[in-house]
Scaffold this motif. Structure first.
Motif, PDB file in Angstrom:
ATOM      1  N   HIS A   1      28.373 -40.603 -26.546  1.00  0.00           N
ATOM      2  CA  HIS A   1      28.688 -39.416 -25.742  1.00  0.00           C
ATOM      3  C   HIS A   1      29.989 -38.763 -26.189  1.00  0.00           C
ATOM      4  CE1 HIS A   1      30.534 -42.957 -23.721  1.00  0.00           C
ATOM      5  NE2 HIS A   1      31.592 -42.152 -23.701  1.00  0.00           N
TER       6      HIS A   1
ATOM      7  N   HIS B   1      33.238 -37.070 -24.010  1.00  0.00           N
ATOM      8  CA  HIS B   1      33.668 -37.044 -22.609  1.00  0.00           C
ATOM      9  C   HIS B   1      33.425 -35.641 -22.031  1.00  0.00           C
ATOM     10  CE1 HIS B   1      36.251 -40.816 -23.344  1.00  0.00           C
ATOM     11  NE2 HIS B   1      35.021 -41.121 -22.958  1.00  0.00           N
TER      12      HIS B   1
ATOM     13  N   GLU C   1      40.153 -42.529 -25.485  1.00  0.00           N
ATOM     14  CA  GLU C   1      39.631 -43.843 -25.081  1.00  0.00           C
ATOM     15  C   GLU C   1      40.070 -44.908 -26.082  1.00  0.00           C
ATOM     16  OE1 GLU C   1      35.610 -43.746 -23.856  1.00  0.00           O
ATOM     17  OE2 GLU C   1      35.469 -45.927 -23.615  1.00  0.00           O
TER      18      GLU C   1
ATOM     19  N   TYR D   1      39.222 -48.606 -27.637  1.00  0.00           N
ATOM     20  CA  TYR D   1      38.209 -49.665 -27.810  1.00  0.00           C
ATOM     21  C   TYR D   1      38.843 -50.816 -28.563  1.00  0.00           C
ATOM     22  CZ  TYR D   1      34.354 -46.572 -26.603  1.00  0.00           C
ATOM     23  OH  TYR D   1      33.492 -45.735 -25.955  1.00  0.00           O
TER      24      TYR D   1
ATOM     25  N   HIS E   1      31.560 -40.454 -29.495  1.00  0.00           N
ATOM     26  CA  HIS E   1      31.670 -41.856 -29.911  1.00  0.00           C
ATOM     27  C   HIS E   1      30.459 -42.679 -29.493  1.00  0.00           C
ATOM     28  CE1 HIS E   1      34.037 -40.991 -26.277  1.00  0.00           C
ATOM     29  NE2 HIS E   1      33.626 -42.158 -25.798  1.00  0.00           N
TER      30      HIS E   1
END
Ligand SMILES: O=P(O)(O)OC[C@H]1O[C@H](O)[C@H](O)[C@@H](O)[C@@H]1O
Ligand SMILES: [Fe+2]
Length: 219
Positions: free
Chosen positions: A113, A115, A122, A124, A161
């Protein structure tokens, strides 16, 4: 009439500022996270099954065959998360556990997706397994980041991502992002999938190849 308006504006301006002692604050949350992705103290768990992945893989024949053989309820990935509120300012912290597998040559993926509030970043951080984070922008930039335990990628806003499991064990990441980010899944579906696919190179590793179905994100 005029006087009344004037009076009420004075009253509003003269209200005392709320001090932090009077504000409703969230309580600090302690959560326990395992390298398997299990999370004590989560506020939500969701799962994605093979039947939810329709249209995601290039080889639809192989996908249909996998559904027929393993069943639509076959677990593909699960997500544990913790959040105290939807923000703004709050964080969502969670784990994503993507099981190993392939559809044709293509390694197992999450839906992926952008955002919904696109500038939200984000983190990770790989806890276990071997994966690739596929990153693309709407204007066509591509980045593939290989992740193994201890490696992390700090994904800036505006990057689409998706996680890919290129190993033989579950690929587990710890993620953290703004609770008001939201997810836009249509951007990938409307473009015929992401620009890049991660496939088995036939020599025990992975390689990134162009997705022939991809039509571009901006038209
Ligand atoms: O939402 P998906 O693309 O299906 O991916 C599954 C999950 O993967 C990540 O770890 C994200 O940060 C989560 O917000 C997301 O929900
Ligand atoms: Fe995200």
């Amino acid at each position: 009439m005029c006087m009344l308006l004037f009076d009420s504006s004075i009253r509003m301006r003269s209200q005392p500022m709320q001090s932090s002692a009077q504000m409703q604050v969230d309580l600090p949350a302690v959560i326990e996270i395992q390298t398997t992705g299990e999370m004590n103290g989560r506020t939500r768990l969701y799962e994605k099954h093979l039947g939810d992945m329709s249209g995601v893989y290039l080889d639809t024949e192989q996908y249909e065959q996998a559904v027929a053989e393993s069943g639509p309820d076959t677990l593909i990935y699960f997500v544990n998360e913790h959040k105290y509120q939807d923000g703004p300012g709050a964080l969502i912290v969670g784990t994503s556990t993507l099981l190993p597998g392939k559809v044709g040559d293509e390694f197992a993926v999450t839906r992926g997706h952008l955002h919904a509030t696109a500038n939200r970043a984000e983190l990770y951080h790989c806890l276990s397994g071997h994966g690739v984070m596929m990153l693309e922008t709407a204007s066509g930039e591509v980045s593939t980041v290989e992740l193994t335990p201890g490696k992390a990628v700090n994904v800036p806003g505006h990057w689409i991502h998706r996680s890919v499991n290129v190993g033989t064990e579950p690929f587990v990441t710890l993620f953290c992002y703004a609770a008001d980010a939201g997810q836009n899944y249509d951007i990938i579906a409307d473009a015929g999938g992401m620009k890049t696919m991660i496939i088995d190179d036939g020599a025990g590793s992975w390689t990134a190849v162009p997705n022939p179905r991809h039509t571009g994100y901006e038209g």
